[in-house]
Design a protein around this motif. Structure first.
Motif, PDB file in Angstrom:
ATOM      1  N   TYR A  25       0.844  -1.198   0.000  1.00  0.00           N
ATOM      2  CA  TYR A  25       0.000   0.000   0.000  1.00  0.00           C
ATOM      3  C   TYR A  25       0.877   1.245   0.000  1.00  0.00           C
ATOM      4  O   TYR A  25       0.670   2.167  -0.798  1.00  0.00           O
ATOM      5  N   GLN A  64      -2.627  10.754   6.700  1.00  0.00           N
ATOM      6  CA  GLN A  64      -4.084  10.607   6.757  1.00  0.00           C
ATOM      7  C   GLN A  64      -4.521  10.090   5.393  1.00  0.00           C
ATOM      8  O   GLN A  64      -4.544  10.853   4.437  1.00  0.00           O
ATOM      9  N   THR A  65      -4.812   8.814   5.296  1.00  0.00           N
ATOM     10  CA  THR A  65      -5.128   8.253   3.969  1.00  0.00           C
ATOM     11  C   THR A  65      -6.519   8.687   3.511  1.00  0.00           C
ATOM     12  O   THR A  65      -7.362   9.041   4.336  1.00  0.00           O
ATOM     13  N   ASP A  67      -8.892   6.983   2.586  1.00  0.00           N
ATOM     14  CA  ASP A  67      -9.992   6.168   3.119  1.00  0.00           C
ATOM     15  C   ASP A  67     -10.093   6.277   4.651  1.00  0.00           C
ATOM     16  O   ASP A  67     -10.681   5.408   5.306  1.00  0.00           O
ATOM     17  N   GLY A  68      -9.505   7.344   5.197  1.00  0.00           N
ATOM     18  CA  GLY A  68      -9.772   7.668   6.591  1.00  0.00           C
ATOM     19  C   GLY A  68      -8.906   6.999   7.640  1.00  0.00           C
ATOM     20  O   GLY A  68      -9.213   7.036   8.822  1.00  0.00           O
ATOM     21  N   ARG A  69      -7.797   6.383   7.225  1.00  0.00           N
ATOM     22  CA  ARG A  69      -6.902   5.786   8.218  1.00  0.00           C
ATOM     23  C   ARG A  69      -5.771   6.736   8.547  1.00  0.00           C
ATOM     24  O   ARG A  69      -5.410   7.570   7.738  1.00  0.00           O
ATOM     25  N   MET A  70      -5.247   6.614   9.759  1.00  0.00           N
ATOM     26  CA  MET A  70      -4.071   7.406  10.132  1.00  0.00           C
ATOM     27  C   MET A  70      -2.881   6.463  10.230  1.00  0.00           C
ATOM     28  O   MET A  70      -2.884   5.535  11.048  1.00  0.00           O
ATOM     29  N   LEU A  71      -1.877   6.698   9.391  1.00  0.00           N
ATOM     30  CA  LEU A  71      -0.676   5.857   9.439  1.00  0.00           C
ATOM     31  C   LEU A  71       0.436   6.589  10.188  1.00  0.00           C
ATOM     32  O   LEU A  71       0.569   7.806  10.088  1.00  0.00           O
ATOM     33  N   GLN A  75       5.286   2.855  10.156  1.00  0.00           N
ATOM     34  CA  GLN A  75       4.650   2.041   9.128  1.00  0.00           C
ATOM     35  C   GLN A  75       5.130   2.396   7.724  1.00  0.00           C
ATOM     36  O   GLN A  75       4.942   1.614   6.799  1.00  0.00           O
TER      37      GLN A  75
END
Ligand code: C2E
Ligand code: CA
Ligand code: CA
Ligand code: CA
Length: 281
Positions: A25, A64-65, A67-71, A75
Motif C-alpha cells: 500500500y 491521513q489516507t 480512506d480515513g486511516r491514520m498511518l 509504518q
C-alpha cells in the motif's frame, strides 16, 4: 507442544501477510498521497525544564489516507528510506514547518522554533543546503527558528564531510541537533567531533532508568548532560512520560523535555489552540 508451534507459525504467517499488504500500500500510494496533501505536520512541544514553559517543537509526520486511516511513521518511513522517497517527504515537511512559522507571524503570534527530522539520503544530496535556503527565502522566515535533527548513524565514517555540511547550514543560520543520542555505539566520539548545537537523548535512557532500574544508565545520563553543558551543547531528553521523569531530568540540569507527560504530537490546529493563541500580541 506441537500444536503451539503450529499456532505460532500460523500467526506469524498472518502478520507477514499483513505487513506485506501494508508495504505494498505504502509503495503504491506514496507519490499520489504527497500530491493529494495526505501527509500532515503534527507538532509536539519541547518544554523548558526550569519553568515548565513551551520553548520549541518537533515536526512529526502523520499520513491521513483518503480512506480515513491514520498511518504512523514506523509504518512507512523505513520504506520511504529504501526507495529514496524520504527526500521528498522531508523537504515537504520542512516546507510545512516554514509555512507554519509564516502563518504564526502573519497572525501576530510570537513564533517558536520547529525541529524537522532529516533523513540521511537527503542530508547527503549535493544541493541539500541550497534547497533549504530556497524554502526559507520563499516564506521569509528566520533560519534561527529551524533545527535540523539528524541521526548518529548518518555520520558513520564521514565526520569531515558532515561537519562541512553543518558549517554551511550554520552560515545560513540553521541549528543542528543529534537525535536519538545514545542509541548507537559511536556516541561519545561524535560529541567530541561534530559541531552540533543540540543533543537529543534517546528515550531508551529513561526506560533503562525507570523500567529496568538501571543505576548505571542513570549515572551515564547525568554525566552526558553535564558534558554537553560543558561543551555548550543544549540538551533535550525525549520520552518524558511522568512527573517522576520530569523531576529527575530537571534535577540533572537538562535544558528541555519532550514527551507524553506534556503532550503527544498533535495537529497544527490543536497545537495552535492549546499553545499558540495565548502568544498573540
Ligand atoms: P523521533 O524523531 O525520535 O521522534 C520521537 C518519537 O517519539 C515520535 O514518534 C513521538 O511521537 C514519540 N514520543 C514522543 N514522546 C514520547 C513519549 O513520552 N513516550 C513514547 N513512548 N514515545 C514518545 P513518531 O511520531 O511515531 O515518529 C517515529 C519516528 O519516525 C521519529 O522518531 C523519526 O525518526 C521518524 N519521523 C517522524 N517524522 C519524520 C519526518 O518527517 N521525516 C523523517 N525522515 N523521519 C520522521
Ligand atoms: Ca527526531
Ligand atoms: Ca528521537
Ligand atoms: Ca527515534
Amino acid at each position: 507442544a506441537k500444536e503451539s508451534i503450529l499456532t505460532n507459525i500460523w500467526f506469524y504467517d498472518i502478520e507477514l501477510h499483513e505487513q506485506e499488504k501494508m508495504d505494498n500500500y505504502v509503495e503504491s500510494h506514496m507519490d499520489q498521497a504527497l500530491k493529494d496533501g495526505e501527509f500532515q505536520l503534527y507538532l509536539q512541544p519541547k518544554i523548558d525544564l526550569k519553568d515548565g514553559t513551551l520553548k520549541s517543537s518537533e515536526a512529526l509526520v502523520r499520513w491521513q489516507t483518503h480512506d480515513g486511516r491514520m498511518l504512523f511513521p514506523n509504518q512507512f518511513i523505513p520504506i520511504f528510506e529504501n526507495s529514496g522517497f524520504c527526500k521528498k517527504l522531508d523537504l515537504f515537511m520542512f516546507e510545512q514547518a516554514c509555512l507554519q512559522l509564516r502563518k504564526w507571524m502573519d497572525q501576530g503570534i510570537a513564533p517558536i522554533g520547529i525541529s524537522v527530522n532529516q533523513s540521511k539520503l537527503l542530508f547527503y544530496e549535493a544541493d541539500y543546503v541550497d534547497c533549504l535556503k530556497q524554502i526559507v527565502n520563499k516564506y521569509q522566515v528566520s533560519p534561527q527558528l529551524l533545527t535540523l535533527e539528524i541521526l548518529e548513524d548518518l555520520v558513520a565514517d564521514n565526520v569531515d564531510e558532515v561537519n562541512d555540511k553543518i558549517h554551511l547550514l550554520h552560515q545560513i543560520g540553521f541549528r543542528v541537533s543529534m537525535d536519538d543520542f545514545g542509541s548507537g555505539y559511536s556516541s561519545l566520539n561524535i560529541l567530541g567531533k561534530l559541531h552540533i548545537d543540540e543533543l537529543k537523548v534517546d528515550r531508551g535512557f529513561l526506560q533503562e532508568i525507570f523500567d529496568s532500574d538501571n543505576q548505571k544508565a542513570k549515572i551515564i545520563l547525568q554525566e552526558i548532560i553535564k558534558l554537553a553543558k560543558t561543551l555548550a551543547i543544549s540538551t533535550v531528553v525525549e520520552g518524558i512520560e511522568t512527573k517522576e521523569y520530569h523531576d529527575l531530568m530537571k534535577s540533572f540540569g537538562c535544558d528541555l523535555g519532550q514527551g507524553y507527560y506534556y503532550s503527544r504530537p498533535i495537529s497544527q490546529e490543536d497545537f495552535d489552540k492549546r499553545y499558540m493563541e495565548e502568544r498573540k500580541e
